[in-house]
Enzyme design. Sequence first.
Site, PDB file in Angstrom:
ATOM      1  N   SER A 159       0.844  -1.191   0.000  1.00  0.00           N
ATOM      2  CA  SER A 159       0.000   0.000   0.000  1.00  0.00           C
ATOM      3  C   SER A 159       0.881   1.244   0.000  1.00  0.00           C
ATOM      4  O   SER A 159       2.050   1.170  -0.387  1.00  0.00           O
ATOM      5  CB  SER A 159      -0.928  -0.020   1.226  1.00  0.00           C
ATOM      6  OG  SER A 159      -1.927   0.963   1.098  1.00  0.00           O
ATOM      7  N   ASN A 160       0.354   2.384   0.375  1.00  0.00           N
ATOM      8  CA  ASN A 160       1.153   3.618   0.435  1.00  0.00           C
ATOM      9  C   ASN A 160       0.639   4.503   1.563  1.00  0.00           C
ATOM     10  O   ASN A 160      -0.309   4.138   2.257  1.00  0.00           O
ATOM     11  CB  ASN A 160       1.103   4.330  -0.921  1.00  0.00           C
ATOM     12  CG  ASN A 160      -0.306   4.666  -1.311  1.00  0.00           C
ATOM     13  OD1 ASN A 160      -0.996   5.409  -0.635  1.00  0.00           O
ATOM     14  ND2 ASN A 160      -0.775   4.064  -2.409  1.00  0.00           N
TER      15      ASN A 160
END
Length: 217
Positions: A21-22
């Site tokens: 993810s980020n």
Amino acid sequence: MRFLVTAGPTREPIDPVRYLSNRSSGKMGFAIAAAALQAGHKVTLISGPVNLDPPRGAQFISVSTSEEMFEATDRYVRNCDVLVMCAAVTDYKAKNVSPGKIKKRDANFSLQLVPTRDILGSLAKQDRQFLVVGFAAETNDVEGNAQKKLRDKNCDIVVANDVSRANSGMESDENEVTILFRNGEKEKFSRTSKQIIARELVKIIANMREKCLTKKM
Ligand code: CTP
């Protein structure tokens, strides 16, 4: 006017306990949704996993993976006048998702990644009636890279932000953006709250959409 806003990150599973993810918090997208509602527009908000309450009055759709975000966006965009693609879609996903937890071993580990679908690129290139607003998160040559995204992804507007600074952009309550238009014009907003940027952005978007509609008549 009907706004479709995407926000937050997506999560691409690796195994039942891990994902890619980020750092996106969803704050900018949620602020845009709230500002559009305040201005009297209808809003559908599609968001990846974030720790925020959806603004009251928005139709809220919660998603996790980039493919779920694509499916929801593809479905709801048909009834919209404006697509604001603010989500930080994860660019890669695991080629094979392990059904069981991957065990730790005493050796290096490689994971094969494949690109996720470019939601903005694929929807904006279709024959469309809606206005398309993309975002560009950049750490260098912010305007040059954002211009390229404006063209390559067939956007009407791109909101460029420099994500290399700790006090602006990702996770922060503030942002500093340059808004790029197809005709080469641009508008800069120096560092201020995401709420203020969202309000200005909604005004710009609504004006532009109005102009497009009048031109077609
Ligand atoms: N975007 C998308 N689908 C993806 C990746 C990005 O729809 N798989 C959209 C984002 O929502 C944003 C725009 O494309 O509106 C640009 O996203 P950004 O992360 O800045 O750029 P990328 O296209 O991912 O390219 P790069 O990571 O190389 O900068």
